[in-house]
Design an enzyme around this catalytic site. Structure first.
Site, mmCIF file in Angstrom:
data_model
loop_
_atom_site.group_PDB
_atom_site.id
_atom_site.type_symbol
_atom_site.label_atom_id
_atom_site.label_comp_id
_atom_site.label_asym_id
_atom_site.label_seq_id
_atom_site.Cartn_x
_atom_site.Cartn_y
_atom_site.Cartn_z
ATOM 1 N N ARG A 36 -0.855 -8.927 13.369
ATOM 2 C CA ARG A 36 -1.340 -7.953 12.375
ATOM 3 C C ARG A 36 -2.222 -8.632 11.325
ATOM 4 N NH1 ARG A 36 4.357 -5.671 10.842
ATOM 5 N NH2 ARG A 36 3.320 -4.518 9.165
ATOM 6 N N LYS A 59 0.838 -1.214 0.000
ATOM 7 C CA LYS A 59 0.000 0.000 0.000
ATOM 8 C C LYS A 59 0.869 1.258 0.000
ATOM 9 C CE LYS A 59 -2.004 -1.188 3.923
ATOM 10 N NZ LYS A 59 -1.323 -2.468 4.225
ATOM 11 N N ARG A 92 11.260 -1.423 10.985
ATOM 12 C CA ARG A 92 10.173 -1.161 11.923
ATOM 13 C C ARG A 92 10.139 -2.179 13.049
ATOM 14 N NH1 ARG A 92 4.960 -0.053 8.246
ATOM 15 N NH2 ARG A 92 4.064 -1.410 9.826
ATOM 16 N N ARG A 119 -9.702 0.766 8.853
ATOM 17 C CA ARG A 119 -9.349 -0.617 9.169
ATOM 18 C C ARG A 119 -10.457 -1.332 9.929
ATOM 19 N NH1 ARG A 119 -3.426 0.256 9.083
ATOM 20 N NH2 ARG A 119 -2.383 -1.704 9.433
ATOM 21 N N ARG A 126 11.842 -5.541 4.726
ATOM 22 C CA ARG A 126 11.600 -4.106 4.492
ATOM 23 C C ARG A 126 12.544 -3.194 5.288
ATOM 24 N NH1 ARG A 126 5.697 -1.968 5.327
ATOM 25 N NH2 ARG A 126 5.870 -3.236 7.198
HETATM 26 P P1 AP5 Z 1 4.859 -1.612 1.833
HETATM 27 O O1 AP5 Z 1 4.519 -0.784 0.659
HETATM 28 O O2 AP5 Z 1 5.625 -0.979 2.960
HETATM 29 O O3 AP5 Z 1 3.551 -2.372 2.380
HETATM 30 P P2 AP5 Z 1 2.296 -1.817 3.176
HETATM 31 O O4 AP5 Z 1 1.080 -2.466 2.610
HETATM 32 O O5 AP5 Z 1 2.308 -0.325 3.225
HETATM 33 O O6 AP5 Z 1 2.601 -2.473 4.567
HETATM 34 P P3 AP5 Z 1 2.523 -1.943 6.068
HETATM 35 O O7 AP5 Z 1 3.237 -2.957 6.902
HETATM 36 O O8 AP5 Z 1 2.996 -0.529 6.188
HETATM 37 O O9 AP5 Z 1 1.028 -2.034 6.325
HETATM 38 P P4 AP5 Z 1 0.371 -2.124 7.670
HETATM 39 O O10 AP5 Z 1 -1.033 -1.902 7.234
HETATM 40 O O11 AP5 Z 1 0.616 -3.329 8.468
HETATM 41 O O12 AP5 Z 1 1.093 -1.013 8.546
HETATM 42 P P5 AP5 Z 1 0.701 0.438 8.984
HETATM 43 O O13 AP5 Z 1 1.909 1.255 8.980
HETATM 44 O O14 AP5 Z 1 -0.518 0.918 8.271
HETATM 45 O O15 AP5 Z 1 5.665 -2.884 1.277
HETATM 46 C C1 AP5 Z 1 6.191 -3.855 2.171
HETATM 47 C C2 AP5 Z 1 7.525 -4.391 1.618
HETATM 48 O O16 AP5 Z 1 7.275 -5.098 0.403
HETATM 49 C C3 AP5 Z 1 8.537 -3.279 1.255
HETATM 50 O O17 AP5 Z 1 9.822 -3.742 1.570
HETATM 51 C C4 AP5 Z 1 8.382 -3.100 -0.269
HETATM 52 O O18 AP5 Z 1 9.565 -2.675 -0.894
HETATM 53 C C5 AP5 Z 1 7.996 -4.511 -0.702
HETATM 54 N N1 AP5 Z 1 7.049 -4.531 -1.837
HETATM 55 C C6 AP5 Z 1 6.012 -3.685 -2.054
HETATM 56 N N2 AP5 Z 1 5.352 -4.032 -3.168
HETATM 57 C C7 AP5 Z 1 5.991 -5.136 -3.662
HETATM 58 C C8 AP5 Z 1 5.775 -5.966 -4.813
HETATM 59 N N3 AP5 Z 1 4.767 -5.750 -5.656
HETATM 60 N N4 AP5 Z 1 6.614 -7.006 -5.005
HETATM 61 C C9 AP5 Z 1 7.635 -7.257 -4.132
HETATM 62 N N5 AP5 Z 1 7.911 -6.501 -3.034
HETATM 63 C C10 AP5 Z 1 7.087 -5.451 -2.802
HETATM 64 O O19 AP5 Z 1 0.221 0.183 10.497
HETATM 65 C C11 AP5 Z 1 1.135 -0.153 11.514
HETATM 66 C C12 AP5 Z 1 0.380 -0.234 12.847
HETATM 67 O O20 AP5 Z 1 -0.197 1.042 13.170
HETATM 68 C C13 AP5 Z 1 -0.803 -1.204 12.880
HETATM 69 O O21 AP5 Z 1 -0.403 -2.527 13.155
HETATM 70 C C14 AP5 Z 1 -1.661 -0.586 14.005
HETATM 71 O O22 AP5 Z 1 -1.115 -0.884 15.267
HETATM 72 C C15 AP5 Z 1 -1.495 0.893 13.767
HETATM 73 N N6 AP5 Z 1 -2.488 1.443 12.858
HETATM 74 C C16 AP5 Z 1 -2.248 2.051 11.655
HETATM 75 N N7 AP5 Z 1 -3.389 2.447 11.079
HETATM 76 C C17 AP5 Z 1 -4.392 2.089 11.926
HETATM 77 C C18 AP5 Z 1 -5.803 2.214 11.857
HETATM 78 N N8 AP5 Z 1 -6.413 2.778 10.808
HETATM 79 N N9 AP5 Z 1 -6.533 1.728 12.893
HETATM 80 C C19 AP5 Z 1 -5.934 1.172 13.977
HETATM 81 N N10 AP5 Z 1 -4.605 1.016 14.091
HETATM 82 C C20 AP5 Z 1 -3.827 1.475 13.066
#
Ligand code: AP5
Length: 213
Positions: free
Chosen positions: A171, A13, A160, A87, A126
């Site tokens: 997660r 994402k 991270r 979410r 990552r």
């Molecule tokens: P990346 O693009 O970083 O993936 P992502 O989908 O953004 O993954 P996240 O881990 O950031 O999502 P998340 O939803 O768990 O975390 P968030 O920060 O929102 O890609 C991942 C890796 O893959 C990278 O190394 C990239 O290079 C590689 N890659 C990408 N595309 C690729 C492809 N096509 N092929 C191969 N490799 C590829 O949330 C973190 C925490 O915050 C949550 O656990 C929760 O505690 C809290 N939180 C955040 N938002 C909320 C909410 N709305 N409600 C409640 N709690 C929340």
């Protein structure tokens, strides 16, 4: 245009959102980034959410809805990309109300489908640039050989705290339990489009481009 990128942890994402920012002048609203920023700057809210995030659980709806509401008051440029928000069903309802209140609408929800095994690999490999947040991966998008970020030239890269096997299990559990019901929610509203997130980064970007036109 206002869009949601919906998908499990590590689906790509953030990677795709950054491309849309560059290519279309959209604004990325990542609740994960906002929460990590609050932690780094040591705000009371940042301290409150730290342990919850490290365990891989969801932060309360009230906190994340408040963060989004604040950002929606700002410049909207080419539209918003909601990354990692909503979410829960409560967050989805709140987003609908916030957009309504501003006379705006949600255009598309893009569900990025990626197999669980691939998510483990993506998350464990990552790293992100400490200066600009550009996302890298040990094998699929390595840090340039000169050790400098290809976007800003930064030389510090971070991993991270929640990118470990134990947190990822939680997660994923939270995703399937609390977030996947949004697929049906947005399907019923006619907003849902699905892309295959298993392809290479450019291929996924092309699919998203085809959806957005
Ligand atoms: P990346 O693009 O970083 O993936 P992502 O989908 O953004 O993954 P996240 O881990 O950031 O999502 P998340 O939803 O768990 O975390 P968030 O920060 O929102 O890609 C991942 C890796 O893959 C990278 O190394 C990239 O290079 C590689 N890659 C990408 N595309 C690729 C492809 N096509 N092929 C191969 N490799 C590829 O949330 C973190 C925490 O915050 C949550 O656990 C929760 O505690 C809290 N939180 C955040 N938002 C909320 C909410 N709305 N409600 C409640 N709690 C929340």
């Amino acid at each position: 245009m206002n869009i949601i990128l919906l998908g499990p942890p590590g689906a790509g994402k953030g990677t795709q959102a950054r491309r849309l920012v560059d290519e279309r002048g959209m604004i990325q609203l990542s609740t994960g980034d906002m929460l990590r920023e609050a932690r780094t700057s040591g705000t009371p809210m940042g301290k409150q959410v730290a342990a919850v995030m490290d365990r891989g659980e969801l932060v309360t709806d009230e906190i994340v809805i408040g963060l989004i509401a604040e950002k929606l008051d700002g410049d909207k440029a080419g539209g918003f990309i909601f990354d990692g928000f909503p979410r829960t069903l409560k967050q989805a309802d709140a987003l609908g109300q916030l957009l309504d209140g501003r006379g705006e609408k949600l255009d598309v929800v893009i569900e990025m489908q990626v197999d669980d095994e691939a998510l483990v690999d993506r998350v464990s490999g990552r790293s992100t640039c400490g200066s600009c947040g550009e996302v890298y991966h040990d094998t699929t998008k390595p840090i340039p050989a000169d050790g400098k970020c290809s976007v800003c030239g930064g030389t510090e890269f971070k991993r991270r705290a929640d990118d470990n096997a134990e947190s990822l299990k939680t997660r994923l559990f939270e995703y399937y339990k609390q977030t996947s019901p949004l697929i049906g929610y947005y399907y019923a509203k006619g907003h849902l489009r699905t892309v295959d997130g298993m392809g290479e980064i450019d291929a996924v970007a092309a699919e998203i481009k085809a959806v957005l036109g």
